[in-house]
Design an enzyme around this catalytic site. Structure first.
Site, PDB file in Angstrom:
ATOM      1  N   SER A 112      60.336 -59.988 -38.594  1.00 54.14           N
ATOM      2  CA  SER A 112      59.760 -60.461 -37.869  1.00 54.14           C
ATOM      3  C   SER A 112      58.868 -58.969 -38.543  1.00 54.14           C
ATOM      4  CB  SER A 112      59.711 -60.592 -36.487  1.00 54.14           C
ATOM      5  OG  SER A 112      58.233 -60.801 -36.051  1.00 54.14           O
ATOM      6  N   HIS A 113      58.229 -58.384 -37.782  1.00 60.07           N
ATOM      7  CA  HIS A 113      57.235 -57.103 -37.730  1.00 60.07           C
ATOM      8  C   HIS A 113      57.915 -56.029 -38.663  1.00 60.07           C
ATOM      9  CE1 HIS A 113      58.483 -57.534 -34.183  1.00 60.07           C
ATOM     10  NE2 HIS A 113      58.816 -56.288 -33.662  1.00 60.07           N
ATOM     11  N   ASP A 276      51.400 -60.832 -39.134  1.00 58.43           N
ATOM     12  CA  ASP A 276      52.910 -59.363 -39.305  1.00 58.43           C
ATOM     13  C   ASP A 276      53.579 -59.642 -40.214  1.00 58.43           C
ATOM     14  OD1 ASP A 276      54.239 -62.195 -38.244  1.00 58.43           O
ATOM     15  OD2 ASP A 276      55.332 -61.169 -37.043  1.00 58.43           O
ATOM     16  N   ASP A 278      56.385 -61.914 -40.956  1.00 51.71           N
ATOM     17  CA  ASP A 278      56.754 -63.511 -41.002  1.00 51.71           C
ATOM     18  C   ASP A 278      55.687 -64.339 -40.676  1.00 51.71           C
ATOM     19  OD1 ASP A 278      57.477 -62.746 -38.346  1.00 51.71           O
ATOM     20  OD2 ASP A 278      58.792 -64.539 -38.520  1.00 51.71           O
ATOM     21  N   ASP A 280      53.783 -64.919 -38.267  1.00 45.81           N
ATOM     22  CA  ASP A 280      53.845 -65.577 -36.759  1.00 45.81           C
ATOM     23  C   ASP A 280      52.862 -64.989 -35.590  1.00 45.81           C
ATOM     24  OD1 ASP A 280      55.925 -64.204 -36.756  1.00 45.81           O
ATOM     25  OD2 ASP A 280      57.243 -65.260 -36.067  1.00 45.81           O
ATOM     26  N   ARG A 281      52.926 -63.943 -35.813  1.00 46.17           N
ATOM     27  CA  ARG A 281      51.994 -62.906 -35.000  1.00 46.17           C
ATOM     28  C   ARG A 281      50.466 -62.937 -35.087  1.00 46.17           C
ATOM     29  NH1 ARG A 281      55.322 -58.157 -32.569  1.00 46.17           N
ATOM     30  NH2 ARG A 281      57.676 -59.218 -32.117  1.00 46.17           N
ATOM     31  N   LYS A 375      55.267 -69.271 -32.378  1.00 50.65           N
ATOM     32  CA  LYS A 375      53.636 -69.219 -31.886  1.00 50.65           C
ATOM     33  C   LYS A 375      53.332 -69.668 -34.280  1.00 50.65           C
ATOM     34  CE  LYS A 375      56.125 -63.805 -32.157  1.00 50.65           C
ATOM     35  NZ  LYS A 375      56.947 -63.739 -31.903  1.00 50.65           N
TER      36      LYS A 375
HETATM   37  C1  G1P Z   1      59.476 -58.491 -29.003  1.00 49.64           C
HETATM   38  C2  G1P Z   1      58.597 -58.963 -28.436  1.00 49.64           C
HETATM   39  C3  G1P Z   1      58.555 -60.245 -28.207  1.00 49.64           C
HETATM   40  C4  G1P Z   1      58.913 -61.490 -29.250  1.00 49.64           C
HETATM   41  C5  G1P Z   1      59.498 -60.701 -30.317  1.00 49.64           C
HETATM   42  C6  G1P Z   1      59.745 -61.570 -31.542  1.00 49.64           C
HETATM   43  O1  G1P Z   1      60.691 -59.006 -28.726  1.00 49.64           O
HETATM   44  O2  G1P Z   1      58.286 -58.295 -27.888  1.00 49.64           O
HETATM   45  O3  G1P Z   1      57.325 -61.079 -27.461  1.00 49.64           O
HETATM   46  O4  G1P Z   1      59.120 -62.461 -29.376  1.00 49.64           O
HETATM   47  O5  G1P Z   1      59.892 -59.306 -30.610  1.00 49.64           O
HETATM   48  O6  G1P Z   1      58.601 -61.530 -32.081  1.00 49.64           O
HETATM   49  P1  G1P Z   1      61.515 -57.402 -28.007  1.00 49.64           P
HETATM   50  O7  G1P Z   1      61.474 -56.197 -28.856  1.00 49.64           O
HETATM   51  O8  G1P Z   1      60.800 -56.768 -26.869  1.00 49.64           O
HETATM   52  O9  G1P Z   1      62.949 -57.664 -27.358  1.00 49.64           O
HETATM   53 ZN    ZN Z   2      56.959 -62.085 -36.416  1.00 48.86          ZN
END
Ligand code: G1P
Ligand code: ZN
Length: 542
Positions: A112-113, A276, A278, A280-281, A375
């Site tokens: 992800s990010h 982000d 991938d 999705d954000r 998302k």
């Molecule tokens: C974080 C975000 C959560 C999201 C997840 C994946 O998880 O808070 O909302 O779904 O990344 O993108 P966390 O690190 O808080 O467990």
């Molecule tokens: Zn992501």
């Protein structure tokens, strides 16, 4: 010919908030990815007519794991694998491809990010046939398998050319390298009024989109520049890079500060957005106006009927527990239910499948709808554009108008990163122990009304997920939430979420830090943050 490789369990392969996420160097250990992939296949037991989608965000190590996953998919009897050209498929596009082509599931290769590159992070997440992340029952079964695994299956074959569209073969399994963008862009064109947006663009609507060197570049270029007519250069950092160009591809005002600064400057375009690693954000900023993700969810829900796909209205709204209650107020006004789920997109899948909700969102900049089961960053951007084009209004004016109707939930998240695990666990344990005695106690001007540890019971299948974060409710409708991150890869991360409601006739356009000042102090005291972490302030505030 399928070969059987013997192996032994590797510790710590429990999937977190969104799959198995670790340092690249951890994934490079012998048998690490193989053990996890085989545990997935052992649980989902593919049949010979099953299709597996493999999507990745293009980060370092993506191609290596894709090649391995294809050989192992063949070894485990899949009939077909679909892979995006170059190993690229955004997470929402992967979800769409799984659904559109009737796959039995998919692998989302991403962290992800989180930063990429050889020293960065990598991740594997399994999505089920509905296109969404595997629910807890499945992820727990996968974890249970990782602790007893003793072999994995593979069909030996040379690397597949990922950069050429077309069909390939490993053993009896067919591999199709597909265009990663086209199906997704077509779906967006079905959901939204592209003519209306094109007309607004022709009338002068300007925007800047920061793809942050990550996966959304090709999607944004095709949709925003080629199909909607925004000028060339609207998409910045639009080429997916293995290390995201050194960016931390997390679309918040801290990591997307170039875009943020532009949007706050005199030369700002009308609309700014980012996505982000991938895809999705999303980050939404109007000229001079940052929209918090919690507010964005509420504002999109309140206006969604202006886009063709949602013109019949919403079935309901879902938000993760730490997300502000701004969406609840919209649901209330629309007279539809609002569901509160634990953090992580996997909890929305059942609600969407059952038709209980149409739109979902999280405070961490994830918003989406029933069009896929992830998302979707660009989806949120396009829904915003569709709404702005219909209402012929600026982001700032829309936000002020929204707050005048519903009041405003001032909101911030404070992250304390890289904490020592034992210290973070001690903080949470002590906080949990204090819950029964907190009600009635005052901290500065704020008095606690109630406190608990959030437990979720899935409204569709009754599956129970306890201990999803400590909630402290104050008498003035303020709230503080504490939980440990399930996605971090370095030490522990404590997240503290702060929310204060200001009614429609109240102070709607104040500084958030100022408005949350007393609550911040109360929350830090209640959790004894300094005592446990030796920190006086958070690393990141979003
Ligand atoms: C974080 C975000 C959560 C999201 C997840 C994946 O998880 O808070 O909302 O779904 O990344 O993108 P966390 O690190 O808080 O467990
Ligand atoms: Zn992501």
């Amino acid at each position: 010919m399928r070969r059987t490789m013997t192996t032994t369990p590797i510790e710590g392969q429990r999937p977190g908030t969104s799959g198995l996420r670790k340092k690249v160097t951890v994934f490079q250990q012998p048998s690490y990815a193989e053990n996890f992939l085989q545990s997935v296949f052992d649980v989902v037991k593919p049949s010979s007519d099953a299709t597996l989608v493999i999507g990745g965000d293009g980060r370092f190590h993506n191609r290596t794991v894709i090649q391995q996953a294809m050989r192992m998919a063949a070894g485990n009897g899949y009939g077909r694998v679909l892979v995006g050209r170059g190993g690229i498929l955004s997470t929402p596009a992967t979800s769409h491809i799984i659904r559109k082509y009737g796959a039995s599931g998919g692998l989302v290769l991403s962290a992800s990010h989180n930063p990429g590159g050889p020293q960065g992070d990598f991740g594997i997440k399994y999505n089920i046939a509905n296109g969404g992340p595997a629910p807890e029952a499945v992820t727990e079964a996968i974890y249970a398998r990782t602790v007893e695994i003793d072999r994995w299956y593979i069909v030996d074959a040379p690397d597949i050319d990922l950069d050429t569209l077309g069909a390939n073969q490993i053993g009896d399994m067919r591999i199709e390298i597909i265009d990663p963008v086209a199906d997704y862009a077509d779906l967006m064109e079905e959901l939204f009024d592209f003519d209306a947006i094109r007309a607004a663009v022709a009338g002068g609507l300007s925007m800047s989109f920061d793809a942050m060197g990550a996966v959304t570049g090709p999607y944004a270029t095709e949709i925003l520049e080629n199909r909607l007519g925004f000028t060339k250069g609207t998409v910045r950092n639009g080429t997916p890079l293995e290390d995201f160009g050194g960016h931390h591809p997390d679309p918040n005002p801290v990591h997307a500060h170039e875009l943020y600064d532009l949007m706050m400057s005199p030369t700002a375009p009308d609309f700014g957005a980012a996505s982000d690693g991938d895809g999705d954000r999303n980050l939404i900023i109007g000229r001079g106006r940052f929209v918090t993700p919690s507010d964005s969810l509420a504002m999109l829900a309140a206006n969604a009927h202006l886009a063709p796909a949602y013109k019949k209205g919403l079935q309901g709204i879902a938000r993760s527990m730490p997300t502000s209650a701004a969406a609840d107020r919209v649901a209330n006004a629309l007279d539809v239910p609002c569901y509160e789920t634990p953090t992580g997109w996997k909890f929305f899948g059942n609600l969407l499948d059952a038709g209980f909700v149409t739109i979902c969102g999280e405070e961490s900049a994830g918003t989406g709808s029933d069009h896929v089961r992830e998302k979707d960053g660009l989806w949120a951007v396009l829904l915003w554009l569709n709404i702005l084009a219909e209402r012929r209004i600026s982001v700032n004016a829309l936000a002020l108008d929204h707050w005048k109707n519903y009041g405003r939930n001032y909101y911030a998240r404070h992250d304390y990163e890289g904490l020592e695990g034992p210290a973070a666990n001690a903080l949470m344990a002590e906080l949990e122990n204090s819950l029964p005695t907190l009600a009635g106690k005052s901290f500065g001007p704020l008095t606690v009304r109630a406190a608990d540890n959030f437990a979720y019971s899935d409204p569709v299948d009754g599956y129970k997920t306890p201990e999803q974060g400590v909630r402290i409710f104050f008498k003035d409708e303020s709230r503080a939430v504490f939980r440990l991150s399930g996605t971090g890869t370095e030490g522990a991360t404590l997240r503290m979420y702060l929310e204060r409601y200001e009614p429609a006739e109240g102070r709607l356009d104040e500084d958030t830090t100022y408005m949350l000042g007393e609550l911040t102090e109360a929350a830090k005291t209640i959790a004894a943050i300094e005592k446990h972490t030796k920190r006086t302030s958070p690393d990141v505030v979003t």
